[in-house]
Scaffold this motif. Structure first.
Motif, PDB file in Angstrom:
ATOM      1  N   UNK A 157      59.305  63.804  45.434  1.00  0.00           N
ATOM      2  CA  UNK A 157      58.505  63.472  44.242  1.00  0.00           C
ATOM      3  C   UNK A 157      59.081  62.229  43.568  1.00  0.00           C
ATOM      4  N   UNK A 158      60.402  62.180  43.543  1.00  0.00           N
ATOM      5  CA  UNK A 158      61.087  61.050  42.910  1.00  0.00           C
ATOM      6  C   UNK A 158      60.784  59.754  43.672  1.00  0.00           C
ATOM      7  N   UNK A 174      58.074  54.504  44.028  1.00  0.00           N
ATOM      8  CA  UNK A 174      57.333  53.478  44.777  1.00  0.00           C
ATOM      9  C   UNK A 174      56.078  53.042  44.012  1.00  0.00           C
ATOM     10  N   UNK A 175      55.374  54.029  43.428  1.00  0.00           N
ATOM     11  CA  UNK A 175      54.205  53.678  42.604  1.00  0.00           C
ATOM     12  C   UNK A 175      54.675  52.855  41.403  1.00  0.00           C
ATOM     13  N   UNK A 176      55.839  53.253  40.829  1.00  0.00           N
ATOM     14  CA  UNK A 176      56.403  52.532  39.674  1.00  0.00           C
ATOM     15  C   UNK A 176      56.680  51.078  40.003  1.00  0.00           C
ATOM     16  N   UNK A 226      63.222  50.696  38.963  1.00  0.00           N
ATOM     17  CA  UNK A 226      62.426  51.455  39.932  1.00  0.00           C
ATOM     18  C   UNK A 226      62.924  51.244  41.353  1.00  0.00           C
ATOM     19  N   UNK A 227      63.337  50.010  41.652  1.00  0.00           N
ATOM     20  CA  UNK A 227      63.887  49.751  42.986  1.00  0.00           C
ATOM     21  C   UNK A 227      65.135  50.623  43.179  1.00  0.00           C
ATOM     22  N   UNK A 238      52.299  59.725  33.363  1.00  0.00           N
ATOM     23  CA  UNK A 238      52.397  60.457  34.629  1.00  0.00           C
ATOM     24  C   UNK A 238      53.862  60.633  35.026  1.00  0.00           C
ATOM     25  N   UNK A 239      54.655  59.588  34.762  1.00  0.00           N
ATOM     26  CA  UNK A 239      56.041  59.618  35.218  1.00  0.00           C
ATOM     27  C   UNK A 239      56.879  60.663  34.474  1.00  0.00           C
ATOM     28  N   UNK A 240      56.606  60.835  33.187  1.00  0.00           N
ATOM     29  CA  UNK A 240      57.344  61.835  32.404  1.00  0.00           C
ATOM     30  C   UNK A 240      57.123  63.217  33.021  1.00  0.00           C
ATOM     31  N   UNK A 241      55.855  63.511  33.351  1.00  0.00           N
ATOM     32  CA  UNK A 241      55.520  64.813  33.946  1.00  0.00           C
ATOM     33  C   UNK A 241      56.291  65.023  35.246  1.00  0.00           C
TER      34      UNK A 241
END
Length: 336
Positions: free
Chosen positions: A131-132, A137-139, A174-175, A42-45
């Motif tokens: 989006x980032x 945050x999900x990451x 991610x943080x 999902x993150x790549x997209x």
């Protein structure tokens, strides 16, 4: 030759319970792998659509996380195989190879990301901050879960520690990305994306260095980091009836599994078997080394005369060893 020291199984006392914990380790690692793989796709997209290098760098980092876990799982499988044929230790070092591969991939990935980040610092592209931010945050949540899974596995294994370092670094990444995204959204400062990437690169290099250093020590047959072979030799030679210890080798078969071999000379009237049992006891209780091979012989008269006070020689009894390795520890008055 008097007693040729008996061997203990490579795992020492822990041999019995290990099967259960290895299975549990595999389950925890598998769970972390599933979490990471789904999120990474999902993150790549999102990273491509939002044109965020920090997100893409996190996704690339997650790819190495996934690879590091797969590598850890394969290495566990190999290491668990019984010793046979030419591999008398089994394939236990497969885990150390895996740790080394993890260190190298972190370094290579760090180099590529550093190059990309510098390029973007010079000419920052437009970044979709919202989006980032959401993805980061999900990451964070996914990585906290994956880090927790792996922390439940046995981290004294350098192999598992390698996978753990990958994922922990990812959590920090991610943080950093979330903070950069906040900056992009609130101030429109798009270079924050590249700066966050460089912070992550620094963390990756630090983790890679630790893994490469520790796995390198094991491949170079260095003594375990917490054992000083010189002090150990002095301690052995100070035991009752021991005149000399030479050809002393201490090394690690794999993380947490040390082995030792030595040639021990005992006073002419001494009991070789009692001395060997005593030394094995010292090694087990003082150093946790249970995989020992001690060759115990009575000292010849010339060895006793050689023991000059205050000297530690590097040439042993010429009659025994073609070329003794390392220092010769002799029983001298000041050792007691």
């Amino acid at each position: 030759m008097s007693g040729h020291g008996h061997e203990h199984g490579p795992g020492g006392h822990s041999g019995h319970s290990h099967g259960v914990s290895a299975d549990a380790d595999r389950r925890w690692l598998g769970l972390a792998l599933a979490l990471i793989t789904v999120f990474m796709a999902a993150e790549v997209v999102v990273g491509v659509l939002a044109s965020s290098l920090a997100l893409l760098s996190d996704a690339a980092h997650m790819l190495t996380d996934a690879a590091s876990i797969v590598l850890a799982l394969v290495a566990m499988r190999l290491a668990a195989r019984p010793a046979r044929g030419g591999f008398t230790y089994g394939l236990k070092r497969a885990e150390i190879l895996s740790a080394q591969a993890n260190g190298l991939t972190l370094l290579l990935l760090g180099a590529w990301l550093a190059y990309e980040a510098v390029r973007r610092l010079i000419a920052p592209p437009a970044v979709a901050g919202i989006a980032m931010l959401v993805t980061a945050l999900v990451g964070i949540a996914v990585n906290v879960a994956a880090t927790w899974c792996i922390s439940r596995a046995n981290r004294s294994s350098l192999n598992v520690e390698g996978a753990y370092q990958h994922i922990l670094n990812d959590l920090f990444a991610f943080v950093g990305t979330a903070i950069a995204a906040l900056v992009v959204v609130t101030t429109g400062f798009e270079r924050a994306d590249a700066i966050a990437t460089l912070v992550v690169v620094a963390l990756m290099v630090k983790a890679a260095y630790g893994l490469l250093r520790d796995s390198g020590r094991i491949f170079l047959e260095a003594a375990p980091a917490d054992v000083d072979p010189d002090a150990l030799g002095d301690r052995l030679v100070a035991r009752a009836d021991v005149v000399e210890v030479h050809d002393l080798h201490v090394w690690q078969i794999t993380s947490g599994q040390s082995a030792l071999s030595a040639h021990v000379l005992v006073e002419p009237g001494g009991d070789c078997h009692a001395v060997r049992r005593d030394l094995e006891d010292v090694l087990r209780s003082g150093y946790g080394i249970t995989h020992t091979t001690l060759q115990v012989d009575h000292a010849a008269e010339e060895v006793l005369q050689l023991a000059l006070p205050g000297e530690r020689e590097t040439a042993g009894d010429p009659g025994h060893c073609e070329a003794p390795h390392g220092p010769v520890h002799r029983d001298e008055p000041h050792h007691h």
